[in-house]
Scaffold this active site. Sequence first.
Site, PDB file in Angstrom:
ATOM      1  N   LYS A   1      37.275  50.261  43.353  1.00  0.00           N
ATOM      2  CA  LYS A   1      38.447  50.948  44.168  1.00  0.00           C
ATOM      3  C   LYS A   1      37.688  50.064  45.637  1.00  0.00           C
ATOM      4  O   LYS A   1      36.537  50.119  46.037  1.00  0.00           O
ATOM      5  CB  LYS A   1      38.775  52.557  43.723  1.00  0.00           C
ATOM      6  CG  LYS A   1      39.025  53.076  44.937  1.00  0.00           C
ATOM      7  CD  LYS A   1      38.768  54.223  44.807  1.00  0.00           C
ATOM      8  CE  LYS A   1      37.453  55.047  45.264  1.00  0.00           C
ATOM      9  NZ  LYS A   1      37.702  56.376  45.142  1.00  0.00           N
TER      10      LYS A   1
HETATM   11  C1  5RP Z   1      36.327  60.315  48.305  1.00  0.00           C
HETATM   12  C2  5RP Z   1      36.676  58.916  47.601  1.00  0.00           C
HETATM   13  C3  5RP Z   1      38.058  59.099  47.378  1.00  0.00           C
HETATM   14  O1  5RP Z   1      37.900  59.533  45.545  1.00  0.00           O
HETATM   15  C4  5RP Z   1      39.184  57.743  47.812  1.00  0.00           C
HETATM   16  O2  5RP Z   1      38.716  57.410  49.135  1.00  0.00           O
HETATM   17  C5  5RP Z   1      40.206  58.534  47.382  1.00  0.00           C
HETATM   18  O3  5RP Z   1      40.781  59.137  48.518  1.00  0.00           O
HETATM   19  P1  5RP Z   1      41.371  58.917  49.555  1.00  0.00           P
HETATM   20  O4  5RP Z   1      43.262  58.893  49.217  1.00  0.00           O
HETATM   21  O5  5RP Z   1      42.291  60.632  50.457  1.00  0.00           O
HETATM   22  O6  5RP Z   1      40.910  58.259  50.641  1.00  0.00           O
HETATM   23  O7  5RP Z   1      36.095  58.381  47.221  1.00  0.00           O
HETATM   24  O8  5RP Z   1      34.842  59.793  48.838  1.00  0.00           O
END
Ligand code: 5RP
Length: 293
Positions: free
Chosen positions: A205
Amino acid sequence: MADKEGLKVPKNYHVDIPFANQGSFHVKGANNLEWGMKKHLSNIFCPKSGNTVMFAFDHGYFMGSTAGLERLDIIVPKLMPHVDVLMGTRGALRTCISPDCGKSIALRTSSGSSMMNDDLSHEIVAVDIEDAIRMNADCMAVQTFIGADGQLTSIDNLSKTINAGLRYSVPTMGVVAVGKDMERTSRFFKLATRIVAEMGAHIIKTYYCEDFEEIVAACPVPIVVAGGKKLPEEEALTLAYKSIAGGARGLDMGRNIFQSNHPVEMAQAIAKIVHEGFTDREAWQFFQDAINK
Ligand code: 5RP
């Protein structure tokens, strides 16, 4: 170990050539994995589209009660029908989500920071493999800070999670985190994404940035794009579209869904891009039609 001096700049990513070792399985880099890993990855990535819509509500693990997530028991069930994967903490899932939800689970397993910290890069493996198995997690999500003070700890957490996951066929998602001094550039994300993939993470991610296609081409596992801070819905849909068009195999959005005044319609519009090939303009039109019904 190669030294840092005299490094040549990588430049030929062959972005027009599909991943060579895809084999017959629809998830990039997973062709050689065993049945259980493939089953979990198929729960995450739709075999038909190859993509996924993850709804991220794990923010509480370091942000506490986040705007839009004040009541997990209300917002998450409301959005569940419109997403593929629930990304949350074990505390949120066990207390607020019914186990018969029928959704894939991306379990947040690293922890150790809070908004009280200036440097968020020192985390631990907070959830062990046994509890990930109890939760029937389809992947374990580990924050990985490259270039920050917590880099070694991050990579140690990631590696321990991958090692345990391989013993029990539970995939690991490496969450590329941007430390307070980090730059959100393709140079940083190319480095971080590739390191996390080479550590053995099965999903990465990360964030969208310029030269995103090169980051995707250089990464041997699927990339899912985090939404980041709340944007106007039209811009968030463009971010989603550019991510998928650039080769991401999904979005993992949190704030751009749960902080929208129309979270359900936003999740639906994102799914149109991710699974039905909508452009951002088509998805924006869908969103506007849906909220004006
Ligand atoms: C928070 C995270 C979230 O899963 C990731 O950042 C996705 O959330 P957003 O779209 O709000 O950034 O890792 O620690």
